[in-house]
Motif scaffolding. Structure first.
Motif, PDB file in Angstrom:
ATOM      1  N   TYR A  97     -12.124   8.567   0.984  1.00 24.62           N
ATOM      2  CA  TYR A  97     -11.386   7.720   1.932  1.00 24.62           C
ATOM      3  C   TYR A  97     -10.185   8.419   2.556  1.00 24.62           C
ATOM      4  O   TYR A  97      -9.870   8.186   3.717  1.00 24.62           O
ATOM      5  CB  TYR A  97     -10.920   6.396   1.307  1.00 24.62           C
ATOM      6  CG  TYR A  97     -11.959   5.675   0.513  1.00 24.62           C
ATOM      7  CD1 TYR A  97     -13.316   5.748   0.857  1.00 24.62           C
ATOM      8  CD2 TYR A  97     -11.616   4.916  -0.595  1.00 24.62           C
ATOM      9  CE1 TYR A  97     -14.278   5.089   0.121  1.00 24.62           C
ATOM     10  CE2 TYR A  97     -12.582   4.242  -1.333  1.00 24.62           C
ATOM     11  CZ  TYR A  97     -13.902   4.343  -0.975  1.00 24.62           C
ATOM     12  OH  TYR A  97     -14.847   3.697  -1.695  1.00 24.62           O
ATOM     13  N   LEU A  99      -6.928   8.062   2.411  1.00 27.68           N
ATOM     14  CA  LEU A  99      -5.887   7.197   2.964  1.00 27.68           C
ATOM     15  C   LEU A  99      -4.511   7.677   2.505  1.00 27.68           C
ATOM     16  O   LEU A  99      -4.356   8.175   1.390  1.00 27.68           O
ATOM     17  CB  LEU A  99      -6.102   5.746   2.509  1.00 27.68           C
ATOM     18  CG  LEU A  99      -7.440   5.100   2.888  1.00 27.68           C
ATOM     19  CD1 LEU A  99      -7.504   3.687   2.328  1.00 27.68           C
ATOM     20  CD2 LEU A  99      -7.643   5.096   4.396  1.00 27.68           C
ATOM     21  N   VAL A 105      -1.813  -0.248   5.794  1.00 23.76           N
ATOM     22  CA  VAL A 105      -3.174  -0.221   6.333  1.00 23.76           C
ATOM     23  C   VAL A 105      -3.130  -0.018   7.845  1.00 23.76           C
ATOM     24  O   VAL A 105      -3.876   0.797   8.407  1.00 23.76           O
ATOM     25  CB  VAL A 105      -3.918  -1.525   5.973  1.00 23.76           C
ATOM     26  CG1 VAL A 105      -5.192  -1.684   6.791  1.00 23.76           C
ATOM     27  CG2 VAL A 105      -4.220  -1.574   4.477  1.00 23.76           C
ATOM     28  N   ASN A 108      -2.251   3.586   8.645  1.00 30.25           N
ATOM     29  CA  ASN A 108      -3.367   4.476   8.322  1.00 30.25           C
ATOM     30  C   ASN A 108      -4.390   4.490   9.449  1.00 30.25           C
ATOM     31  O   ASN A 108      -4.879   5.553   9.856  1.00 30.25           O
ATOM     32  CB  ASN A 108      -4.039   4.053   7.018  1.00 30.25           C
ATOM     33  CG  ASN A 108      -3.502   4.791   5.805  1.00 30.25           C
ATOM     34  OD1 ASN A 108      -3.889   5.923   5.541  1.00 30.25           O
ATOM     35  ND2 ASN A 108      -2.598   4.134   5.078  1.00 30.25           N
ATOM     36  N   PRO A 144      -2.485   0.829   0.775  1.00 28.41           N
ATOM     37  CA  PRO A 144      -3.829   1.045   0.220  1.00 28.41           C
ATOM     38  C   PRO A 144      -3.935   0.704  -1.258  1.00 28.41           C
ATOM     39  O   PRO A 144      -4.970   0.199  -1.717  1.00 28.41           O
ATOM     40  CB  PRO A 144      -4.059   2.542   0.463  1.00 28.41           C
ATOM     41  CG  PRO A 144      -3.249   2.848   1.679  1.00 28.41           C
ATOM     42  CD  PRO A 144      -2.022   1.990   1.558  1.00 28.41           C
ATOM     43  N   GLN A 152     -10.552  -0.598   0.664  1.00 31.61           N
ATOM     44  CA  GLN A 152     -10.116   0.739   1.067  1.00 31.61           C
ATOM     45  C   GLN A 152     -11.202   1.457   1.858  1.00 31.61           C
ATOM     46  O   GLN A 152     -10.922   2.140   2.839  1.00 31.61           O
ATOM     47  CB  GLN A 152      -9.735   1.569  -0.165  1.00 31.61           C
ATOM     48  CG  GLN A 152      -8.464   1.101  -0.847  1.00 31.61           C
ATOM     49  CD  GLN A 152      -8.087   2.000  -2.015  1.00 31.61           C
ATOM     50  OE1 GLN A 152      -8.168   3.212  -1.917  1.00 31.61           O
ATOM     51  NE2 GLN A 152      -7.681   1.387  -3.123  1.00 31.61           N
ATOM     52  N   VAL A 155     -11.125   0.206   5.318  1.00 29.86           N
ATOM     53  CA  VAL A 155     -10.007   0.788   6.072  1.00 29.86           C
ATOM     54  C   VAL A 155     -10.407   2.163   6.612  1.00 29.86           C
ATOM     55  O   VAL A 155     -10.113   2.510   7.761  1.00 29.86           O
ATOM     56  CB  VAL A 155      -8.740   0.892   5.201  1.00 29.86           C
ATOM     57  CG1 VAL A 155      -7.634   1.633   5.970  1.00 29.86           C
ATOM     58  CG2 VAL A 155      -8.256  -0.493   4.798  1.00 29.86           C
TER      59      VAL A 155
END
Length: 370
Positions: A97, A99, A105, A108, A144, A152, A155
């Motif tokens: 991911y 992040l 969020v 990101n 996150p 996640q 996202v």
């Protein structure tokens, strides 16, 4: 999840791609060899294969993260092979991911837009649309670390979508989730991709993911594609023994054609004769008889059928798996756990019945290494 795709879906065409990795003393190791694949606009295709088969190398080459020696990559008819990664309009969803834990969020998802110095008003509108697409409209202020693994992952998808990509690439994005959540999130991914209509290429070694997500599956081996087809065809009509064995369990039984008709042949295997559709291009009498474990049934022993002895039984909750010895051959039979009224014991003699429509024939050379 609700949204509309903002750009028309694009066709992806990969032709004769070769990719190697440099080693010490001037040596190189081929990772991808003469790789060819075409994705129709809006299609979801999965590269499926064992570790080291080259599937992630293909993905990274498409994304512009790896160079290659030969081949062509066309997106909607336009070559992107020599474009830098940031000019390819490709969204990549990584396995981990990636992040930023200290950013919300919202930030990101907005990160790549801010790097491009998009106006703040446009950033807010685009991020809102991307979060709505993945069902996280209310989660923008959260960090996150306050989200579940599945959230996640969404996202990460939103961060790829916000760039309005022509192509979505997924590099084993569900491998860090537990088994139950993986099933849930892959269903969400499938619905999301279909609602967006974005052309997508997905990499995994998990056959269940490939089967449930894909319009088509490309099974890879040693840098090449062994077979590209719909999931149902890959499972029921594998082109090689490698494909048959990688996508599920299979009994590969030696067989011999003993009679031929216009559209059908009579095949003998395990001392039993079966009527089967003719094998295109099978020059000789010898064939491989592929029988999935669920294409065999345990019955009372009787004349005219293979008989054997149950050597092992595994109860697996929703199904029961039997290992049966027929002469020198061991076969696997799988039944749904509730299908049998009388318990079979290890060491018991049984008969084997074939579900003829579920048998698939291959020429013997399809079982040899490529």
């Amino acid at each position: 999840m609700t949204t509309a795709h903002t750009t028309p879906a694009k066709e992806l065409r990969i032709s004769r791609l070769d990719k190697s990795y440099a080693m010490s003393r001037g040596r190189s190791v081929p990772a991808v060899r003469d790789f060819n694949l075409t994705l129709a606009p809006g299609e979801f295709v999965t590269l499926l294969g064992p570790s080291g088969c080259g599937k992630t190398s293909v993905l990274r080459t498409l994304a512009g993260l790896e160079d290659f020696e030969a081949g062509e990559i066309l997106l909607d008819g336009r070559s992107i092979a020599r474009l830098p990664a940031h000019q390819r309009r490709i969204g990549l969803v990584f396995q981990n991911y990636a992040l930023f834990p200290h950013m919300s969020v919202f930030e990101n998802v907005a990160y790549s837009l801010r790097l491009r110095r998009e106006p703040d008003r446009q950033v807010r509108a685009d991020v809102a649309h991307a979060l709505e697409a993945v069902g996280l409209s209310e989660f923008g202020p959260r960090l996150p670390g306050q989200l579940s693994g599945g959230q996640q992952q969404r996202v990460a998808v939103a961060r790829a979508l916000v760039m309005k990509p022509d192509l979505l690439l997924f590099d084993e994005p569900l491998s860090n989730l537990d088994a139950k959540l993986r099933v849930q999130v892959r269903a969400e991914l499938r619905r999301l991709q279909k609602s967006l209509g974005t052309t997508a290429l997905y990499v995994t070694h998990d056959q269940d993911e490939a089967m449930s997500l894909s319009d088509r599956i490309a099974v890879m081996r040693a840098g090449r594609v062994e077979q590209v087809d719909a999931p149902e065809a890959i499972y029921a009509r594998p082109a090689t023994l490698f494909v048959a064995g990688f996508v599920g369990k299979v009994n590969a039984l030696p067989g011999r054609i003993v009679a031929r008709g216009a559209d059908a042949v009579t095949v003998e295997t395990l001392g039993h004769r079966l009527e089967q559709p003719a094998v295109p291009g099978a020059p000789g009498p010898d064939v491989l008889v592929l029988a999935r474990p669920e294409a065999l049934q345990l019955v009372e022993p009787g004349p005219g059928m293979p008989t054997g002895t149950v050597e092992m039984i595994e109860y697996l909750g929703d199904r029961t798996e039997y290992r049966v010895r027929v002469g020198s051959t061991q076969v696997t039979v799988i039944e749904t756990a509730l299908a049998r009224h009388r318990r079979i014991a290890e060491g018991e003699p049984v008969g084997l019945a074939f579900v003829a429509r579920a048998i698939h024939l291959l020429p013997p050379e399809a079982g040899t290494p490529s």
